[in-house]
Design an enzyme around this catalytic site. Structure first.
Site, PDB file in Angstrom:
ATOM      1  N   SER A   7     -35.971  -9.625 -10.926  1.00  0.00           N
ATOM      2  CA  SER A   7     -36.721  -8.361 -10.944  1.00  0.00           C
ATOM      3  C   SER A   7     -38.197  -8.769 -10.863  1.00  0.00           C
ATOM      4  O   SER A   7     -38.902  -9.667 -11.624  1.00  0.00           O
ATOM      5  CB  SER A   7     -36.585  -7.719 -12.466  1.00  0.00           C
ATOM      6  N   HIS A  32     -34.659  -7.148  -7.033  1.00  0.00           N
ATOM      7  CA  HIS A  32     -34.694  -5.978  -7.919  1.00  0.00           C
ATOM      8  C   HIS A  32     -35.978  -5.372  -8.096  1.00  0.00           C
ATOM      9  O   HIS A  32     -37.034  -6.103  -8.345  1.00  0.00           O
ATOM     10  CB  HIS A  32     -34.034  -6.324  -9.347  1.00  0.00           C
ATOM     11  N   ASP A  34     -38.463  -2.839 -10.143  1.00  0.00           N
ATOM     12  CA  ASP A  34     -38.315  -1.543 -10.972  1.00  0.00           C
ATOM     13  C   ASP A  34     -39.449  -0.433 -10.964  1.00  0.00           C
ATOM     14  O   ASP A  34     -40.666  -0.899 -10.833  1.00  0.00           O
ATOM     15  CB  ASP A  34     -38.453  -2.350 -12.299  1.00  0.00           C
ATOM     16  N   MET A  36     -40.992   2.584 -12.539  1.00  0.00           N
ATOM     17  CA  MET A  36     -41.282   3.300 -13.833  1.00  0.00           C
ATOM     18  C   MET A  36     -42.490   4.533 -13.600  1.00  0.00           C
ATOM     19  O   MET A  36     -43.439   4.124 -12.951  1.00  0.00           O
ATOM     20  CB  MET A  36     -41.734   2.341 -14.913  1.00  0.00           C
ATOM     21  N   HIS A  65     -34.616   0.239  -8.550  1.00  0.00           N
ATOM     22  CA  HIS A  65     -34.046   0.932  -9.861  1.00  0.00           C
ATOM     23  C   HIS A  65     -35.118   2.020 -10.251  1.00  0.00           C
ATOM     24  O   HIS A  65     -36.100   1.670 -10.705  1.00  0.00           O
ATOM     25  CB  HIS A  65     -33.843  -0.279 -10.897  1.00  0.00           C
ATOM     26  N   MET A  67     -36.518   4.263 -12.708  1.00  0.00           N
ATOM     27  CA  MET A  67     -36.648   4.881 -14.104  1.00  0.00           C
ATOM     28  C   MET A  67     -37.629   5.996 -14.167  1.00  0.00           C
ATOM     29  O   MET A  67     -38.792   5.996 -14.565  1.00  0.00           O
ATOM     30  CB  MET A  67     -36.944   3.516 -14.889  1.00  0.00           C
ATOM     31  N   MET A 136     -27.552  -1.092 -18.320  1.00  0.00           N
ATOM     32  CA  MET A 136     -28.808  -1.539 -18.989  1.00  0.00           C
ATOM     33  C   MET A 136     -28.437  -2.370 -20.282  1.00  0.00           C
ATOM     34  O   MET A 136     -27.647  -1.576 -21.084  1.00  0.00           O
ATOM     35  CB  MET A 136     -29.782  -0.679 -19.438  1.00  0.00           C
ATOM     36  N   ASP A 174     -28.869  -5.586 -16.414  1.00  0.00           N
ATOM     37  CA  ASP A 174     -30.137  -5.636 -16.379  1.00  0.00           C
ATOM     38  C   ASP A 174     -30.726  -5.546 -17.762  1.00  0.00           C
ATOM     39  O   ASP A 174     -30.781  -4.717 -18.369  1.00  0.00           O
ATOM     40  CB  ASP A 174     -30.712  -4.402 -15.542  1.00  0.00           C
TER      41      ASP A 174
HETATM   42  C1  DX5 Z   1     -36.436  -3.218 -17.825  1.00  0.00           C
HETATM   43  C2  DX5 Z   1     -36.082  -3.285 -16.326  1.00  0.00           C
HETATM   44  C3  DX5 Z   1     -35.681  -5.073 -15.995  1.00  0.00           C
HETATM   45  C4  DX5 Z   1     -36.492  -5.931 -16.590  1.00  0.00           C
HETATM   46  C5  DX5 Z   1     -35.743  -6.964 -17.010  1.00  0.00           C
HETATM   47  O1  DX5 Z   1     -36.816  -1.781 -17.885  1.00  0.00           O
HETATM   48  O2  DX5 Z   1     -35.138  -2.615 -15.817  1.00  0.00           O
HETATM   49  O3  DX5 Z   1     -35.310  -4.832 -14.637  1.00  0.00           O
HETATM   50  O4  DX5 Z   1     -37.500  -6.295 -15.560  1.00  0.00           O
HETATM   51  O5  DX5 Z   1     -36.500  -7.927 -17.474  1.00  0.00           O
HETATM   52  P1  DX5 Z   1     -35.916  -9.211 -18.433  1.00  0.00           P
HETATM   53  O6  DX5 Z   1     -35.147  -9.870 -17.365  1.00  0.00           O
HETATM   54  O7  DX5 Z   1     -37.312  -9.744 -18.767  1.00  0.00           O
HETATM   55  O8  DX5 Z   1     -35.094  -8.569 -19.473  1.00  0.00           O
HETATM   56 ZN    ZN Z   2     -34.298  -2.915 -13.752  1.00  0.00          ZN
END
Ligand code: DX5
Ligand code: ZN
Length: 246
Positions: A7, A32, A34, A36, A65, A67, A136, A174
């Site tokens: 990620s 990956h 992320d 947000m 991903h 969110m 998750m 994840d």
């Molecule tokens: C959290 C993200 C993850 C995050 C994981 O909201 O979706 O992808 O980056 O990070 P680690 O591996 O540090 O938990």
């Molecule tokens: Zn993620």
């Protein structure tokens, strides 16, 4: 097939091109991303322009991903930017079936994500539509959080449902995946392993990726463990007699 999906949330964004090349050299076969929005989760990250830049320098699938609330509004832009996989949260989608079809209609592999508090059976009606299910193992929004162990029984249950219904979705996990948790998630049935802080925060990202992938592949060779000792109950038992499991 076990795959590592670093990620970029924990990467150094000022050196993003070099960091992602390094993890691919270390064996990562998916990246990956992320996304947000500050609404669905209490944090803001990146959007389609960063995906477009990554697309220019990477051949591995870009696993976006989302969110975000109202993902339908942005799915076309992420597809246009070069996303290969797009996953949306079950909790964010009022018309989840429609959203998954929208992703596929834009030429991307649709995935669905569940938060730690969402049960696997909330996905019963869409499991035949998705390329991957993302479990998750932290509450989404931030990197570097502690792994939530109850996610193991959800991964195990998904694996059993897939077998009993003869479906083809892949299982991704994840959050909180590092050298101390990776073996448990692999033995539970996870195949695509997202990891952020364990890859990018300290040391050499390429070497970190190599080590984590090796731990995962070693765990995959070991016999499946009884998860009841880890999570305090049988995963299949959660469903009672409503599902005929092997
Ligand atoms: C959290 C993200 C993850 C995050 C994981 O909201 O979706 O992808 O980056 O990070 P680690 O591996 O540090 O938990
Ligand atoms: Zn993620």
């Amino acid at each position: 097939m076990i795959e590592l999906a670093p990620s970029i949330l924990s990467a150094d964004f000022a050196r993003l091109g070099a960091e992602v090349q390094a993890v691919v050299e270390g064996g990562a076969s998916v990246l990956h991303v992320d996304v947000m929005d500050g609404h669905f989760v209490p944090n803001i990250t990146i959007g389609p322009p960063v995906v477009a830049s990554l697309r220019k320098v990477l051949k591995v699938p870009l696993d976006c991903h989302l969110m975000i609330d109202r993902p339908d509004d942005l799915i076309p832009a992420f597809a246009e930017a070069g996303a290969d996989w797009i996953s949306v949260h079950q909790e964010a989608c009022v018309h989840l079936d429609r959203t998954l079809h929208l992703i596929a209609a834009h030429g991307c592999k649709p995935g669905v994500v569940i938060n730690p508090a969402t049960p696997v059976h909330a996905l019963d009606e869409v499991l035949s539509l998705v390329h991957h299910v993302l479990v998750m193992s932290v509450n989404p929004g931030f990197g570097g959080q502690t792994f939530i162990h109850s996610s193991l029984k959800k991964i195990e249950l998904l694996s059993k449902i897939r077998e009993s219904r003869r479906l083809g979705f892949r299982i991704e996990v994840d959050g909180g995946i590092h050298r101390d948790t990776v073996a448990d998630v692999v033995r539970a049935g996870a195949e695509i392993l997202v990891s952020g802080s364990a890859i990018f925060e300290q040391g050499n990202p390429s070497e970190n990726a190599r080590q984590l992938l090796k731990s995962a592949l070693d765990a995959a060779k070991q016999p499946v463990q009884d998860l009841s000792s880890v999570v305090g109950g049988s995963a299949a038992g959660e469903r009672g007699n409503s599902l005929s499991l092997p």
